[in-house]
Write a protein that holds these residues in place. Structure first.
Motif, PDB file in Angstrom:
ATOM      1  N   ARG A 104       0.570  -1.004   0.037  1.00 42.61           N
ATOM      2  CA  ARG A 104       0.135  -0.112  -0.626  1.00 42.61           C
ATOM      3  C   ARG A 104       0.535   0.966  -0.078  1.00 42.61           C
ATOM      4  O   ARG A 104       0.666   2.107  -0.678  1.00 42.61           O
ATOM      5  CB  ARG A 104      -1.265   0.122   1.571  1.00 42.61           C
ATOM      6  CG  ARG A 104      -2.095  -1.387   0.990  1.00 42.61           C
ATOM      7  CD  ARG A 104      -2.239  -1.006   2.408  1.00 42.61           C
ATOM      8  NE  ARG A 104      -3.428   0.618   2.556  1.00 42.61           N
ATOM      9  CZ  ARG A 104      -3.061   1.087   3.592  1.00 42.61           C
ATOM     10  NH1 ARG A 104      -2.050   0.696   4.918  1.00 42.61           N
ATOM     11  NH2 ARG A 104      -3.277   2.022   4.086  1.00 42.61           N
ATOM     12  N   ALA A 105       2.138   1.427   0.923  1.00 48.81           N
ATOM     13  CA  ALA A 105       2.761   2.407   1.120  1.00 48.81           C
ATOM     14  C   ALA A 105       3.511   3.113  -0.416  1.00 48.81           C
ATOM     15  O   ALA A 105       3.405   3.790  -0.568  1.00 48.81           O
ATOM     16  CB  ALA A 105       3.478   2.007   1.931  1.00 48.81           C
ATOM     17  N   ALA A 106       3.799   1.187  -1.319  1.00 44.03           N
ATOM     18  CA  ALA A 106       4.667   1.430  -2.575  1.00 44.03           C
ATOM     19  C   ALA A 106       3.604   2.410  -3.028  1.00 44.03           C
ATOM     20  O   ALA A 106       4.464   3.130  -4.045  1.00 44.03           O
ATOM     21  CB  ALA A 106       4.983   0.563  -3.002  1.00 44.03           C
ATOM     22  N   GLU A 141       5.452   7.414   4.106  1.00 48.47           N
ATOM     23  CA  GLU A 141       5.440   7.918   5.637  1.00 48.47           C
ATOM     24  C   GLU A 141       4.262   7.721   5.955  1.00 48.47           C
ATOM     25  O   GLU A 141       3.737   7.161   6.933  1.00 48.47           O
ATOM     26  CB  GLU A 141       6.425   8.707   5.927  1.00 48.47           C
ATOM     27  CG  GLU A 141       7.836   8.292   5.334  1.00 48.47           C
ATOM     28  CD  GLU A 141       8.865   9.702   6.105  1.00 48.47           C
ATOM     29  OE1 GLU A 141       7.901  10.972   6.190  1.00 48.47           O
ATOM     30  OE2 GLU A 141      10.104   9.365   5.889  1.00 48.47           O
ATOM     31  N   LYS A 142       3.307   8.249   5.404  1.00 48.28           N
ATOM     32  CA  LYS A 142       1.752   8.645   5.832  1.00 48.28           C
ATOM     33  C   LYS A 142       0.935   7.513   5.753  1.00 48.28           C
ATOM     34  O   LYS A 142       0.190   6.693   6.989  1.00 48.28           O
ATOM     35  CB  LYS A 142       1.498   9.881   5.256  1.00 48.28           C
ATOM     36  CG  LYS A 142      -0.026   9.963   5.175  1.00 48.28           C
ATOM     37  CD  LYS A 142      -0.624  11.553   4.267  1.00 48.28           C
ATOM     38  CE  LYS A 142      -2.369  11.335   4.428  1.00 48.28           C
ATOM     39  NZ  LYS A 142      -2.554  12.628   3.504  1.00 48.28           N
ATOM     40  N   THR A 143       1.447   6.579   4.527  1.00 47.66           N
ATOM     41  CA  THR A 143       0.397   5.622   4.828  1.00 47.66           C
ATOM     42  C   THR A 143       0.649   4.572   5.854  1.00 47.66           C
ATOM     43  O   THR A 143       0.037   3.699   6.708  1.00 47.66           O
ATOM     44  CB  THR A 143       0.687   4.692   3.388  1.00 47.66           C
ATOM     45  OG1 THR A 143       0.813   5.786   2.625  1.00 47.66           O
ATOM     46  CG2 THR A 143      -0.083   3.423   3.592  1.00 47.66           C
ATOM     47  N   LEU A 144       2.557   4.517   6.089  1.00 43.24           N
ATOM     48  CA  LEU A 144       2.873   3.625   7.279  1.00 43.24           C
ATOM     49  C   LEU A 144       2.244   3.885   8.010  1.00 43.24           C
ATOM     50  O   LEU A 144       1.645   2.816   9.333  1.00 43.24           O
ATOM     51  CB  LEU A 144       4.578   3.479   7.176  1.00 43.24           C
ATOM     52  CG  LEU A 144       4.916   2.391   5.934  1.00 43.24           C
ATOM     53  CD1 LEU A 144       6.147   2.185   6.069  1.00 43.24           C
ATOM     54  CD2 LEU A 144       4.056   1.456   5.564  1.00 43.24           C
ATOM     55  N   ALA A 145       2.435   4.935   8.811  1.00 42.62           N
ATOM     56  CA  ALA A 145       2.057   5.891  10.093  1.00 42.62           C
ATOM     57  C   ALA A 145       0.476   5.201   9.872  1.00 42.62           C
ATOM     58  O   ALA A 145       0.061   5.736  11.516  1.00 42.62           O
ATOM     59  CB  ALA A 145       2.447   7.106   9.905  1.00 42.62           C
TER      60      ALA A 145
END
Length: 372
Positions: free
Chosen positions: A252-254, A367-371
């Protein structure tokens, strides 16, 4: 003296080994139904599933959001089924509303075929909602989850998917030579009643059921593809060690990072318009009018031959660029390198995207997605 390792000297894969790998595949699919690991690329169980469930006189709803959906329609017709088609632009996804309307207008539909994520076009479909509508109608659902397993949630039993096919070569970072299909009790009953279901054939799910599953998984019906099976197990073990949720989050982050960076790559734009319709396994980009996508890809690969950037195939080749960020490539540095190569390629073709803006947008989105 050190004896060199030779993979061909491994002891034969036993029925117990095979069953253990099947169970690991079932876990990543989210199912307690029967799972058969078939000895071939995922097109094998996909065709086997449809040919086992479809027959003359049956009516199938085929949902087309990319080239694999188009392939399924051809198989269904060759089985003698009447095929109703629901299509969505390759820039978007199908909706549960479209499916509900098709089922209402065609009450004889007893089978629905759907691709979860189309890596070739970079879109993904809302499977839980479509599955609920299909179940309410009473039809079977066949799902191609080859490009989605490991990249986004796959809850086969919870969603009510009757036939679910996965492959190991994308988000699982495994081999392409083996694949798996789960079969619900409803699907087995349908297949057993189908006089045209393949028998004594490499496409036969019933052969696997009778000679393997119902026989207690104690004797393999034929020699397994040993190296591919062991590679699949390693891939499943790696996902298990990393955590399936963490693997999904990385994909998802990628996707988020690639799409955010791509928006700074004018004149390129994301091919799939809405973020929620974008597949986490691959991102597609649209080349602007007057700029051939193949030229952009060639220029990007000239800047960095190691990035997973390619032109689309067939009719989309001139317009679409595809960036594969699945498996080991679902990595921030791979995404950033892919964006940098595309930026360099555009500069070589006379355009001037801001490299710093591209990198900052992608990093922030990752960074926002993983957070969360």
């Amino acid at each position: 003296m050190t004896v060199p390792f030779n993979a061909l000297d491994l002891p034969p894969l036993t029925a117990q080994d095979f069953a253990r790998i099947e169970d690991k595949a079932a876990a990543v699919m989210g199912t307690r139904a029967d799972v058969v690991v078939m000895q071939g690329e995922a097109l094998l169980p996909l065709e086997a599933a449809l040919r086992s469930a479809a027959h003359p006189g049956s009516t199938a709803l085929n949902i087309v959001t990319g080239p694999y959906g188009e392939t399924f329609g051809g198989w269904l017709r060759s089985c003698g089924a009447h095929v109703v088609t629901v299509s969505a632009p390759f820039t978007a996804a199908a909706t549960a509303g479209q499916v509900r309307e098709a089922l209402r207008e065609n009450p004889a539909i007893d089978l629905v075929s759907l691709v979860h994520a189309e890596a070739a076009t970079g879109n993904t479909n809302p499977v839980p909602e479509i599955a609920a509508v299909t179940r309410e109608h009473g039809a079977l659902l066949m799902l191609d989850a080859v490009a989605s397993v490991g990249a986004e949630p796959l809850l086969t039993d919870e969603w009510g998917v009757d036939l679910c096919v996965i492959g190991g070569q994308k988000a699982l970072a495994g081999p392409a030579g083996v694949s798996a299909v789960s079969v619900s009790d409803r699907a087995w009953a349908r297949i057993a009643a189908n006089k045209q279901a393949p028998r004594r054939s490499y496409l036969s799910l019933l052969d696997w059921k009778e000679r393997w599953t119902d026989a207690g998984r104690t004797a393999l019906p034929h020699a397994p593809a040993q190296l591919e099976m062991l590679a699949l197990e390693q891939a499943l073990d790696r996902v298990g060690a990393d955590g399936l949720d963490a693997t999904v989050d990385r994909h998802r982050a990628a996707s988020a990072a690639l799409r955010a960076g791509a928006r700074e790559l004018a004149p390129l734009t994301p091919y799939v318009t809405r973020d929620e319709d974008a597949a986490p396994a691959a991102t597609t980009l649209r080349a602007p009018e007057g700029l051939d996508a193949r030229e952009v890809v060639a220029a990007a690969l000239a800047a960095d031959a190691g990035v997973p950037v390619q032109a689309a195939a067939g009719a989309l080749a001139e317009d679409m660029i595809r960036v594969n960020h699945y498996g080991r490539a679902a990595d921030r540095e791979v995404v950033l390198a892919s964006l940098a190569a595309l930026a360099a390629g555009l500069r070589a073709l006379g355009h001037a995207p801001g490299a710093e803006a591209v990198r900052d947008a992608a990093t922030s989105a990752w960074e926002k997605t993983l957070a969360g």
